[in-house]
Design a protein around this motif. Structure first.
Motif, PDB file in Angstrom:
ATOM      1  N   ILE A 101      49.889  28.507  37.102  1.00 16.21           N
ATOM      2  CA  ILE A 101      50.142  29.432  38.302  1.00 16.21           C
ATOM      3  C   ILE A 101      49.314  29.142  39.541  1.00 16.21           C
ATOM      4  O   ILE A 101      49.442  29.622  40.652  1.00 16.21           O
ATOM      5  CB  ILE A 101      50.694  30.779  38.080  1.00 16.21           C
ATOM      6  N   SER A 141      45.284  29.693  39.660  1.00 17.97           N
ATOM      7  CA  SER A 141      43.748  30.103  39.059  1.00 17.97           C
ATOM      8  C   SER A 141      43.567  29.635  37.637  1.00 17.97           C
ATOM      9  O   SER A 141      44.425  29.707  36.989  1.00 17.97           O
ATOM     10  CB  SER A 141      43.673  31.480  39.555  1.00 17.97           C
ATOM     11  N   GLU A 155      41.448  27.600  42.271  1.00 21.40           N
ATOM     12  CA  GLU A 155      41.100  28.630  43.210  1.00 21.40           C
ATOM     13  C   GLU A 155      39.724  29.317  42.879  1.00 21.40           C
ATOM     14  O   GLU A 155      39.737  30.361  43.054  1.00 21.40           O
ATOM     15  CB  GLU A 155      42.406  29.689  43.092  1.00 21.40           C
ATOM     16  N   MET A 179      43.609  36.662  45.701  1.00 18.98           N
ATOM     17  CA  MET A 179      44.632  35.819  46.359  1.00 18.98           C
ATOM     18  C   MET A 179      44.795  36.425  47.768  1.00 18.98           C
ATOM     19  O   MET A 179      45.502  35.746  48.563  1.00 18.98           O
ATOM     20  CB  MET A 179      45.695  35.649  45.601  1.00 18.98           C
ATOM     21  N   ASP A 214      53.042  32.065  46.742  1.00 18.82           N
ATOM     22  CA  ASP A 214      53.209  33.285  45.810  1.00 18.82           C
ATOM     23  C   ASP A 214      53.704  34.245  46.661  1.00 18.82           C
ATOM     24  O   ASP A 214      53.119  34.800  47.620  1.00 18.82           O
ATOM     25  CB  ASP A 214      51.814  33.198  45.344  1.00 18.82           C
ATOM     26  N   HIS A 257      56.119  31.838  43.442  1.00 21.46           N
ATOM     27  CA  HIS A 257      55.583  32.458  41.958  1.00 21.46           C
ATOM     28  C   HIS A 257      55.741  34.115  42.133  1.00 21.46           C
ATOM     29  O   HIS A 257      55.559  34.581  43.013  1.00 21.46           O
ATOM     30  CB  HIS A 257      54.296  32.240  41.483  1.00 21.46           C
ATOM     31  N   CYS A 289      55.408  37.758  39.559  1.00 24.87           N
ATOM     32  CA  CYS A 289      55.141  37.973  38.283  1.00 24.87           C
ATOM     33  C   CYS A 289      55.521  39.489  37.886  1.00 24.87           C
ATOM     34  O   CYS A 289      54.752  40.443  38.296  1.00 24.87           O
ATOM     35  CB  CYS A 289      53.924  37.820  37.959  1.00 24.87           C
ATOM     36  N   GLY A 325      48.538  33.691  36.821  1.00 22.33           N
ATOM     37  CA  GLY A 325      47.556  32.914  37.093  1.00 22.33           C
ATOM     38  C   GLY A 325      46.361  33.105  35.753  1.00 22.33           C
ATOM     39  O   GLY A 325      46.791  34.129  35.206  1.00 22.33           O
TER      40      GLY A 325
HETATM   41  N1  GLN Z   1      48.304  31.817  42.458  1.00 28.58           N
HETATM   42  C1  GLN Z   1      47.839  33.160  41.927  1.00 28.58           C
HETATM   43  C2  GLN Z   1      46.902  33.049  40.648  1.00 28.58           C
HETATM   44  O1  GLN Z   1      47.235  32.025  40.015  1.00 28.58           O
HETATM   45  C3  GLN Z   1      48.853  33.734  41.615  1.00 28.58           C
HETATM   46  C4  GLN Z   1      48.373  35.232  41.114  1.00 28.58           C
HETATM   47  C5  GLN Z   1      49.617  36.453  41.174  1.00 28.58           C
HETATM   48  O2  GLN Z   1      50.761  35.974  40.836  1.00 28.58           O
HETATM   49  N2  GLN Z   1      49.272  37.737  40.975  1.00 28.58           N
HETATM   50  O3  GLN Z   1      45.870  33.759  40.623  1.00 28.58           O
END
Ligand code: GLN
Ligand code: ZN
Length: 732
Positions: free
Chosen positions: A410, A412, A463, A469, A578, A620, A622, A706
């Motif tokens: 995802i 990170s 990341e 983020m 995201d 993404h 979540c 992530g």
């Molecule tokens: N790209 C972010 C990560 O991987 C997404 C984090 C999230 O969805 N809260 O940390």
């Protein structure tokens, strides 16, 4: 009933993590076995004492207790009702709470989800037909006593019975058609005992939080509310009852409460309308939430005073209050010397909001500087569509050449202690820009090589340069300010530091392009560029309220659109934007949802629709209840969508809307909220479920979210199994 008057100034709750996140440190130290329960309890006691003495110093008439929590107030409520599932019960209340919240001895934790439309998360109680309820007034009584030792009389806060049951889910094995609210009569017996114990303690007022009443409620739910308060109000031995609503207007629940025997009703006048002048309100206290607990802006005293005057004509007595608990704002503006002075003059954090409540009650509130007029466009342009999906899919397949069931993450990778130190060193000037750059590049290279070694198909740079983020983007966009200590609890020991969007948003220069192109230069496999979407940036910031939200979002979307274009121009073939907060801003009332989803989807498409056909856009989200907004997710028109699924045991795959989902979908197969490493067999089973629900060609293989909160050993083991599972399925 006791006739101690309701205090003329009060708050509905206060932050509890500590002004310097003392509780976070104490919790993590206890969990790691570096300190004992006595130290954890001492920290809690100190934080509570500091809060109560500060509230007294500020002149607040009605301080609250039982708003402290060692993890979550909903879980505390389950504990006070003796309704924590037996499998989690341990020797001490804290250990029970931690077992239920974090899992223990191979037990998965209770489900966690967002608290209404906030970024706070609560643990979902499990209630079944056989759940036993046994009142345990220990914690609320202890807090009342603790405050009394300081000479402070408090109003304990309990989650109300209706909201408690509406937030709960049916325990596993409950028969079809069972709803936790069916257990209202039994829960009320426990509440009666809690109220009795507080009355014995000499408590004059109790606050029962019923935020669930500001959402749409069925006639049966409203009838249950009426019955609940009829019963609690009818008790002969009880404190006076203050039912607090917040996060919106009471609507049809207002007459229900007005006709009930409760003594005080709390209304959110920031988000809801002034209540109707019902006869039932004439002998009640209206606790008027005129100071917003959901933003960091100073209250306009003229508008607030006008509101207070209007409600004075309706109720027997009016008390000045915050619109909700101050849990959702940082502690204190006084410790933020870096903010520009003209901004500071417009801000109020929890401590300042207490001062505002006190000043409004005393009629001494001063004036507030106005926000500057916007200088950038605030009118969203019409939504432009990309080429049809089939056209894009073909162009992307030709460019990317990915295998079936592509494996990705995802974004990170674990945020190691060294990384956090490196960023802190940069901020403090101990490390120069060039050295910092080198350290981050080295980390990116490590992450790229690891993914290559593990056999991941679409790589990320990991990341490492991002503290968060949203904050990362806020720090690189004009119009935002960031705080030093403005932490807000997200769940348990976790906090975020929401940036403050206070002016016109503009991207002065590319933000992520250097890191992403560096990662891509190291490998032949595609590297995904990683951006945060406009809705999420706005949802997880404190944003200006002088403009309508869609206008604010539009400015942010415009900045992200520019970043997508720059990544594309630099040769990045996949860009993930995201939007984990898309669900969070969904209005609590059904009637307002379509309009919200319209502008949210439009903002996302504004950010992403400039991408060429061969550029694959990922998104993404979540949370397990994505099913509610699957149509909107579909309307985002991303080529690939990853969603949480492992934590909710694949429930989403059962949704008919998932089957209709026309593009790539990655239902998470690794619950990253837990330390547990899923086995290859387990992942294979989840992928079989996914490829049964969806055409195999559309399924992606990825974790729920992530990996930044996990450690390398777990992540390496889990990704090894993810890749092995994908290969097993590819082999047929
Ligand atoms: N790209 C972010 C990560 O991987 C997404 C984090 C999230 O969805 N809260 O940390
Ligand atoms: Zn996520």
């Amino acid at each position: 009933m006791p006739t101690t008057p309701f205090p003329d100034s009060t708050i509905l709750g206060y932050p509890r993590i500590g002004p310097r996140r003392e509780l976070k440190r104490a919790l993590e130290s206890y969990w790691d076995g570096r300190s004992g329960l006595a130290e954890l309890r001492a920290t809690g006691r100190r934080l509570r004492a500091d809060t109560w003495t500060d509230l007294r110093r500020r002149g607040l008439a009605g301080p609250v207790s039982n708003t402290f929590s060692s993890y979550d107030q909903v879980l505390d409520a389950a504990l006070a009702l003796g309704a924590v599932p037996a499998r989690y019960v341990r020797d001490t209340p804290e250990d029970t709470v931690f077992a239920a919240a974090r899992g223990a001895d191979g037990l998965p934790p209770l489900r966690m989800t967002k608290w209404f439309d906030t970024n706070y998360h609560y643990l979902v109680p499990e209630i079944g037909p056989d759940t036993t309820f046994r009142a345990d007034p220990g914690k609320p009584v202890a807090e009342v006593r603790e405050a009394r030792e300081l000479g402070i009389e408090t109003r304990p806060v309990l989650l109300g019975p209706v909201t408690f049951l509406l937030l709960a889910e049916a325990a596993p094995g409950a028969p079809d058609g069972f709803a936790p609210l069916d257990r209202l009569p039994d829960v009320l017996t426990a509440y009666e005992e809690l109220l009795g114990a507080l009355a014995d303690e000499g408590v004059a007022w109790v606050q029962l939080d019923e935020p669930a009443l500001v959402a749409d409620r069925t006639p049966a739910e409203l009838a249950a509310t009426a019955a609940a308060y009829e019963r609690l109000g009818g008790l002969t031995r009880r404190p006076a009852l203050f039912v607090a609503s917040y996060f919106g207007g009471l609507g049809e629940a207002l007459p229900v409460l007005a006709d009930s025997p409760v003594e005080a009703i709390g209304v959110d006048l920031v988000r809801g309308d002034v209540p109707e002048a019902l006869p039932g309100l004439r002998d009640k206290v209206l606790v008027a939430g005129v100071v917003s607990g959901r933003d960091v802006w100073r209250t306009d005293p003229v508008a607030a005073t006008a509101l207070l005057d209007r409600v004075r004509g309706i109720a027997g007595q009016v008390a000045v209050a915050t619109s909700c608990s101050l849990l959702h704002v940082p502690y204190d503006l006084a410790v933020e010397p870096d903010l520009p002075a003209e901004l500071t003059g417009r801000l109020a954090f929890a401590a300042q909001k207490v001062d505002e409540v006190v000043a409004l009650a005393a009629g001494t509130a001063g004036s507030v500087p106005a926000a500057p007029t916007p200088t950038r466009p605030v009118e969203p342009p019409p939504v432009v569509s990309r080429a049809p999906y089939a056209v894009r899919a073909a162009a992307q397949a030709a460019r990317l050449g990915l295998p079936e069931l592509p494996v990705t993450t995802i974004g990170s990778f674990p945020q190691t202690a060294e990384l956090r130190t490196t960023r802190a060193d940069l901020a403090a000037g101990r490390v120069g820009a060039a050295e910092y750059d080198g350290l981050i590049r080295a980390e990116i290279e490590r992450v790229v090589r690891l993914q290559e070694r593990l056999g991941v198909d679409v790589l990320v740079h990991g990341e490492p340069e991002r503290n968060d983020m949203v904050q990362y983007f806020a720090e690189h966009l004009d119009g935002f300010a960031v705080t030093r200590h403005g932490w807000v609890q997200s769940y348990g020991s976790r906090c975020t530091r929401p940036p403050i969007l206070h002016g016109d948003v503009r991207r002065a220069a590319p933000i992520t392009v250097g890191w992403s192109t560096y990662a891509q230069s190291l490998t032949d496999r595609p590297v995904k560029g990683m951006l945060t979407g406009p809705v999420t940036i706005v949802a997880w910031s404190f944003v200006r309220t002088d403009l309508p939200l869609p206008a604010v979002v539009h400015q942010v979307a415009d900045a992200i659109r520019g970043e997508v274009a720059d990544l594309e121009a630099a040769g990045i073939g996949i860009v993930q934007v995201d939007e984990p907060a898309l669900r969070e801003l969904l209005p609590l009332r059904g009637a307002e949802r379509a309009a919200y989803l319209d502008w949210a989807v439009a903002a996302y498409r504004q950010a992403t629709s400039g991408a060429g056909d061969a550029t694959q856009i990922h998104t993404h989200l979540c949370y397990s209840d994505a099913d509610e907004i699957l149509t909107a997710i579909d309307a985002l028109d991303a080529d690939v969508t990853s969603i949480e699924s492992a934590r909710s045991h694949g429930r989403i795959l059962g949704e008919p809307a998932v089957r209709d989902f026309a593009r790539g979908l990655g239902p998470g197969v690794y619950d990253i909220h837990s330390r547990r490493v899923p086995s290859t067999d387990e992942i294979v089973a989840q992928l079989r479920a996914a490829t049964t629900a969806l055409p195999t060609g559309r399924v992606w293989v990825n974790p729920d979210c992530g990996l930044k909160t996990r450690a390398y050993p777990e992540v390496t083991a889990a990704l090894t199994n993810l890749v092995a599972a994908a290969r097993t399925l590819r082999a047929g």
